[in-house]
Structure formats: structure tokens, C-alpha cells
Design an enzyme around this catalytic site. Structure first.
Site, short mmCIF file in Angstrom:
data_model
loop_
_atom_site.label_atom_id
_atom_site.label_comp_id
_atom_site.label_asym_id
_atom_site.label_seq_id
_atom_site.Cartn_x
_atom_site.Cartn_y
_atom_site.Cartn_z
N THR A 122 34.53 36.46 35.62
CA THR A 122 33.75 37.33 36.50
C THR A 122 32.51 37.78 35.73
OG1 THR A 122 35.73 38.03 37.62
CG2 THR A 122 33.81 39.45 37.87
N GLY A 261 44.50 50.36 38.54
CA GLY A 261 44.24 50.06 37.13
C GLY A 261 44.06 48.55 36.99
N CYS A 264 40.68 44.23 36.28
CA CYS A 264 39.60 43.83 37.21
C CYS A 264 38.95 44.99 37.94
CB CYS A 264 40.14 42.83 38.22
SG CYS A 264 40.52 41.25 37.49
C1 UDX Z 1 42.76 42.08 41.52
C2 UDX Z 1 42.42 41.35 42.81
O1 UDX Z 1 43.42 41.62 43.80
C3 UDX Z 1 42.28 39.86 42.56
O2 UDX Z 1 41.89 39.19 43.75
C4 UDX Z 1 41.18 39.71 41.49
O3 UDX Z 1 40.78 38.44 41.27
C5 UDX Z 1 41.63 40.40 40.22
O4 UDX Z 1 41.81 41.78 40.52
P1 UDX Z 1 44.94 42.55 40.08
O5 UDX Z 1 44.07 43.45 39.25
O6 UDX Z 1 45.82 41.60 39.38
O7 UDX Z 1 44.05 41.69 41.09
O8 UDX Z 1 45.91 43.47 40.95
P2 UDX Z 1 45.98 44.06 42.43
O9 UDX Z 1 47.24 43.61 43.06
O10 UDX Z 1 44.76 43.79 43.19
O11 UDX Z 1 46.13 45.63 42.13
C6 UDX Z 1 45.14 46.36 41.41
C7 UDX Z 1 45.52 47.82 41.30
O12 UDX Z 1 45.46 48.45 42.58
C8 UDX Z 1 46.94 48.07 40.78
O13 UDX Z 1 46.90 49.18 39.88
C9 UDX Z 1 47.73 48.43 42.02
O14 UDX Z 1 48.83 49.27 41.75
C10 UDX Z 1 46.67 49.16 42.83
N1 UDX Z 1 46.93 49.13 44.29
C11 UDX Z 1 46.90 47.96 44.96
C12 UDX Z 1 47.17 50.32 44.96
O15 UDX Z 1 47.21 51.41 44.35
N2 UDX Z 1 47.37 50.28 46.31
C13 UDX Z 1 47.33 49.12 47.02
O16 UDX Z 1 47.51 49.17 48.25
C14 UDX Z 1 47.10 47.91 46.33
#
Ligand code: UDX
Length: 438
Positions: A122, A261, A264
Site C-alpha cells: 500500500t 487496530g 492497515c
Molecule cells: C483490513 C482490510 O479489511 C483489508 O481489506 C485490507 O487490505 C487490510 O486491512 P485487517 O486489518 O486484517 O484488514 O482487519 P479487519 O478485519 O479489516 O479489521 C480491522 C480492525 O477493525 C480490527 O481491529 C477489528 O477488530 C476492527 N473492526 C472490524 C471493528 O471494530 N468492527 C467491525 O465491524 C469490523
């Protein structure tokens, strides 16, 4: 079949390399970190990612996937080179692309025939131009290449699935020749009629940031709605469910919690906000999402303090869940870090447990007491905070928990416990946006 080199064997590079070899191509994953490559050559996977182990083994055994520290040779032998090195957050929130730049120079020096150079990391919008410039500066006279941006949309914990069954593949390429080669790389998906979007480079780079920032925005929005629910006696679960039933909103990423967190969202929101300011088109919505997320993490620590009568001194708190989300051992920017720090700052002691992320958290807090089960971690605690929604915490026995804790006090930052059961067992508890008994 194509000869592909992936430079960078971090989370994105490894999943992408293994996934592309599964499509039938010959993939060489290159990294200058010898210890990492040695592990991979011995069949060990340096990160926890469900399904990755099998994917790597399967493709190594067919001879389609290999690992090397000889980056120069890996560049020379490839038709397509994926750049998948890290882009950590630098000054002013902007992504630091020095690793990408150094790979670009190495590609230039080793450009022995036509190649497609593709960035998966990214990177800030405009990085494509910089990579091309560096390759041109360093390549031999008459060198030819095309540049492509192919952002990843992999979620930790389900990255293998996301790679093999993506919602879409974005290919930012101005050259038709390069686009056709990239389409060939992803042909198995194309055959399955997965949409392949052909854009220019800046659009592809923008899609990645815009998508991640939007998801972060959605989370901060639902967290704020949850906080307001608490003030007016509404239930966030019912609110979010009804909102999600509107097809225009969708139920995904509407789960309130302790703040997002990971590697990304925090980084990408800062990067797009910084870029927007620099370009004179500030994104106030993203600035707000970042502020809300930081405050949400602090709110959780305040909730815990309140549950223990505003006095953490000498108290032992069980922290269940250290990873920033389930199914990963990644603790980067995890809200559990803020929680642990605040307990320690308040004079309390932490009993920590995560099914797989204990080791990762030791890098941040080497002196905590780490346990190998939730039962051990919760023994003789004054309160427990659930920070990650691992399945095993969803099913934990409140009956047992009550008997092993000093006092039945629980903060459920992921809203995974049954409120009826918490009341039945006489817990004092708090959550995010639901009924609480304090
Ligand atoms: C993210 C994107 O989803 C992915 O497409 C990108 O390429 C990389 O970043 P990731 O960081 O692995 O992926 O996790 P993700 O499932 O998106 O969750 C990120 C954070 O948001 C986590 O801390 C999760 O607990 C939080 N989250 C997610 C929430 O608090 N509520 C939600 O409804 C969804």
C-alpha cells in the site's frame, strides 16, 4: 505459465506469492532477511495465518514456489515482479516508501529484459511515478518495462481466502501489454468470472486507500452511535442490525468495539488524511474517524476504571485477547495495548492471555504475567476485560469464571457475552452500547 518474483516475504508478499503459485505460475519469493528465508526454506511459516501453511507446502512440493535471498537473480529471471515490502508510517502520517524505493533501484540495476513491475504494497498515490523514475535512472541503456499497481485487499486471519476468492482484482496499468500479462497471472480467477478492474495507476492506488478509510470510517461511526446508545438507553445490536438490513448500508463492519487496530486501518487512514491535506483537498471525515478511534480506545480504559470504583491500585486485571482481531497473532495498534498500559499506569497488575498472540505482546510488555488459558489468567482477578472476540471467549463459562475471580466484574469490549447470563450470574459488567450493570 509466468515466472514471477515477489520481493518482500511479509504478510502480503507471502500470501500473494503462495496464492499466485497456486494459480499455476512459478513463484520465487525473495527477501534480504536471511533468517526469514531460511525458515521458509525449512518449511516453517514465520506468521500465523490460517491456511497459509498448507498453501505454501502444497506449492513448494510441486516445485512452483521457492524462496531466495538472492534478490538480484530473482529479478533477472522474472517476467513479472511484485513489490511487497513494508511501507511503515513515517513523519506527518505519510507512508514511508524507502523500502519500495530501494527495491525499485535493485530492479533497475537488474533489468535484463522486458518485465512488468507491479506494486502490491500500500503506497501513497503517486508512488508509481517515483518507482518508474528510479528504475529508469538505474536501468541499463535500452531497458524496457511497464509499471502496474495491483493493491491487496487481504484481511489478516482470512488472507488466504481473500486472495483465492477475492471480491475484485484491481489492476492499474496504462500499457495494454502489461494489463494482458497481469490478467494472465490472475486467469484462474478471471475464468471464475471474478471482476478484474482495469484502471490507471493513480486510480488503483486511490481505490486501496479509499476502501480502507471508508471501512475505518464505518467502524468509528458505529462506535459513536454505540456511545450515544448508552446515553439514551438504546441497544446498539438492534440499531446496527436494522441499519445493516438496508442494502445501501450493509451489515458488515458495523460491529462496535474497542476501536480498530492492525497494520492497515490506523496507518492507511493517517496516510490518506495526510495526503488529502498536502493536495489541498482535506478529508475531514477521515480526520474525525481517527480522532473517534483514538478516543474509543481511551473510553475502554475509563470503563474498566469505573467498574473497579476508579481505583486500579493493587488490583489484578485479567486481559483476555491481545491480538487486534481474532485468528491472527498480530498485536500492532491493538486496543489491548492501551488497556494494558492504562492498568499498569493506574498501579494495577495484568494477567494476560491470548490463544496465539502472547509472544507478540511480549515485545511490547515483556514483564507481564502471561498465561496459557483464560481460566488461569482469570484466577484471583479483581476484574476481567475481554479485548478480542476469539471464539473460545464467546463460549467461556460464566459459572466457572465467577468462582475463580475475586469479584465478578467484567468489561466486554466486543459485546460477545450474553447480558441475560451476566445478570443471572450476578456480574457487574459493562460493554459497548448495550445495557450495563455497574
Ligand atoms: C483490513 C482490510 O479489511 C483489508 O481489506 C485490507 O487490505 C487490510 O486491512 P485487517 O486489518 O486484517 O484488514 O482487519 P479487519 O478485519 O479489516 O479489521 C480491522 C480492525 O477493525 C480490527 O481491529 C477489528 O477488530 C476492527 N473492526 C472490524 C471493528 O471494530 N468492527 C467491525 O465491524 C469490523
Amino acid at each position: 505459465m509466468k515466472k514471477i518474483t515477489v520481493i518482500g516475504t511479509g504478510y502480503v508478499g507471502l500470501v500473494s506469492g503462495a496464492g499466485i503459485s497456486d494459480f499455476g505460475h512459478y513463484v520465487n519469493c525473495a527477501d534480504k532477511i536471511e533468517s526469514k528465508i531460511k525458515l521458509l526454506q525449512q518449511g516453517e511459516i514465520p506468521i500465523y495465518e490460517p491456511g497459509l501453511d498448507d498453501l505454501v507446502k502444497r506449492n513448494v512440493s510441486t516445485g512452483r514456489l521457492s524462496f531466495t535471498t538472492n534478490v538480484d537473480e530473482a529479478i533477472q529471471t522474472a517476467d513479472v515482479i511484485f513489490i511487497a515490502v513494508g511501507t511503515p508510517q513515517g513523519e506527518n502520517g505519510e507512508a514511508n516508501i524507502s523500502a519500495v524505493e530501494s527495491v525499485a533501484r535493485a530492479i533497475g540495476k537488474n533489468l535484463n529484459n522486458y518485465k512488468v513491475i507491479c506494486t502490491k504494497s500500500t503506497v501513497p498515490i503517486g508512488t508509481g511515478d517515483r518507482v518508474c523514475e528510479l528504475i529508469r535512472e538505474t536501468m541499463p541503456k535500452g531497458g524496457v518495462f511497464d509499471y502496474v499497481s495491483n493493491p491487496e485487499f487481504l484481511r489478516e486471519g482470512s488472507a488466504v481466502k481473500d486472495f483465492l476468492w477475492p471480491d475484485r482484482v484491481v489492476i492499474g496499468a496504462t500499457s495494454e501489454r502489461a494489463f494482458d500479462i497481469m490478467r494472465d497471472v490472475y486467469r484462474p480467477l478471471y475464468v471464475n468470472e471474478k471482476p478484474i478492474l482495469h484502471t490507471n495507476v493513480a486510480t488503483a492506488e486511490m481505490i486501496k486507500y479509499a476502501a480502507n478509510a471508508f471501512l475505518a470510517l464505518k467502524i468509528s461511526y458505529i462506535n459513536e452511535v454505540a456511545n450515544l446508545c448508552e446515553k439514551v438507553g438504546a441497544d446498539i445490536h438492534q440499531v446496527a442490525k436494522a441499519m445493516g438490513q438496508d442494502g445501501r448500508i450493509s451489515p458488515k463492519f458495523l460491529h462496535p468495539g474497542p476501536g480498530y487496530g492492525g497494520s492497515c486501518f490506523p496507518k492507511d487512514t493517517e496516510a490518506i488524511a495526510a495526503l488529502s491535506r498536502k493536495k489541498g483537498a482535506p478529508m475531514h471525515t477521515i480526520d474525525a474517524a481517527i480522532i473517534t478511534n483514538n478516543e474509543q480506545k481511551i473510553k475502554m480504559t475509563e470503563k474498566l476504571k469505573k467498574l473497579v470504583d476508579d481505583d486500579l491500585t493493587g488490583k489484578t486485571i485479567g486481559v483476555l485477547g491481545l491480538a487486534f482481531k481474532p485468528n491472527t497473532d498480530d498485536v500492532r495498534e491493538s486496543s489491548s495495548i492501551d488497556m494494558i498500559q492504562s492498568i499498569l499506569d493506574g498501579g494495577g497488575q495484568v494477567h494476560a492471555f491470548d490463544p496465539i498472540a502472547n509472544e507478540s505482546m511480549k515485545k511490547y510488555f515483556p514483564n507481564l504475567k502471561y498465561f496459557t488459558s483464560w481460566k488461569e489468567a482469570c484466577q484471583n482477578t479483581d476484574a476481567v476485560a475481554i479485548m478480542t472476540e476469539w471464539n473460545e471467549f464467546r463460549g467461556l463459562s460464566l459459572d466457572t469464571l465467577k468462582t475463580i475471580m475475586k469479584s465478578p466484574i467484567i468489561l466486554d469490549t466486543r459485546n460477545i457475552l450474553s447480558i441475560e447470563k451476566l445478570i443471572e450470574y450476578g456480574f457487574r459488567f459493562d460493554n459497548v452500547g448495550r445495557l450495563k450493570i455497574q
